[in-house]
Scaffold this motif. Structure first.
Motif, mmCIF file in Angstrom:
data_model
loop_
_atom_site.group_PDB
_atom_site.id
_atom_site.type_symbol
_atom_site.label_atom_id
_atom_site.label_comp_id
_atom_site.label_asym_id
_atom_site.label_seq_id
_atom_site.Cartn_x
_atom_site.Cartn_y
_atom_site.Cartn_z
ATOM 1 N N ARG A 11 0.839 -1.203 0.000
ATOM 2 C CA ARG A 11 0.000 0.000 0.000
ATOM 3 C C ARG A 11 0.876 1.257 0.000
ATOM 4 O O ARG A 11 0.610 2.217 -0.721
ATOM 5 C CB ARG A 11 -0.940 -0.021 1.204
ATOM 6 N N LEU A 12 1.944 1.257 0.806
ATOM 7 C CA LEU A 12 2.861 2.397 0.849
ATOM 8 C C LEU A 12 3.492 2.634 -0.524
ATOM 9 O O LEU A 12 3.550 3.766 -1.007
ATOM 10 C CB LEU A 12 3.942 2.162 1.895
ATOM 11 N N LEU A 13 3.951 1.578 -1.152
ATOM 12 C CA LEU A 13 4.552 1.709 -2.487
ATOM 13 C C LEU A 13 3.541 2.255 -3.489
ATOM 14 O O LEU A 13 3.862 3.125 -4.297
ATOM 15 C CB LEU A 13 5.097 0.361 -2.956
ATOM 16 N N GLU A 14 2.319 1.753 -3.446
ATOM 17 C CA GLU A 14 1.276 2.221 -4.367
ATOM 18 C C GLU A 14 0.956 3.694 -4.135
ATOM 19 O O GLU A 14 0.807 4.468 -5.081
ATOM 20 C CB GLU A 14 0.015 1.380 -4.185
ATOM 21 N N GLU A 15 0.873 4.105 -2.872
ATOM 22 C CA GLU A 15 0.570 5.500 -2.540
ATOM 23 C C GLU A 15 1.635 6.448 -3.059
ATOM 24 O O GLU A 15 1.369 7.617 -3.312
ATOM 25 C CB GLU A 15 0.440 5.665 -1.026
ATOM 26 N N HIS A 16 2.854 5.958 -3.210
ATOM 27 C CA HIS A 16 3.970 6.804 -3.657
ATOM 28 C C HIS A 16 4.484 6.372 -5.036
ATOM 29 O O HIS A 16 5.653 6.593 -5.367
ATOM 30 C CB HIS A 16 5.091 6.791 -2.615
ATOM 31 N N ASN A 17 3.595 5.780 -5.823
ATOM 32 C CA ASN A 17 3.913 5.412 -7.214
ATOM 33 C C ASN A 17 5.220 4.617 -7.313
ATOM 34 O O ASN A 17 6.031 4.835 -8.206
ATOM 35 C CB ASN A 17 3.965 6.666 -8.091
ATOM 36 N N ASN A 18 5.406 3.714 -6.334
ATOM 37 C CA ASN A 18 6.611 2.876 -6.271
ATOM 38 C C ASN A 18 7.903 3.692 -6.240
ATOM 39 O O ASN A 18 8.961 3.190 -6.586
ATOM 40 C CB ASN A 18 6.644 1.868 -7.417
#
Length: 90
Positions: A11-18
């Motif tokens: 979720r963290l990666l998705e929120e920050h566009n990886n």
């Protein structure tokens, strides 16, 4: 600090566009070289949404615990590495 599970990291990666196209500002090891820390200039406010102030630094700290191996791959082509002044960075 609470432990994060795999779904939390995803979720963290998705929120920050990886963290795509974010500049690596610094990195270091801690805890007798077991932990690896990366400081990046995060240009993402949310999935696919860039910050409006690209000239400002938006620091984001990533900490990886109990690392055995870190591999960083810069996928620039030979041409870009030989002629960086020709790249339109944004």
């Amino acid at each position: 600090m609470a432990q994060m599970g795999l779904s939390d990291y995803n979720r963290l990666l998705e929120e920050h566009n990886n963290f795509q196209e974010c500049q690596l500002l610094d990195y270091w090891s801690e805890n007798l070289c077991r932990d690896f820390v990366m400081l990046v200039d995060n240009i993402w406010q949310g999935p696919g949404k860039m910050v409006s102030e690209l000239d400002e630094v938006h620091p984001f700290l990533l900490r990886f615990n109990s690392c055995q191996r870190i591999y960083i791959n810069n996928a620039f082509s030979d041409y870009i590495l030989q002629h960086p002044e020709e790249v339109q960075w944004g």
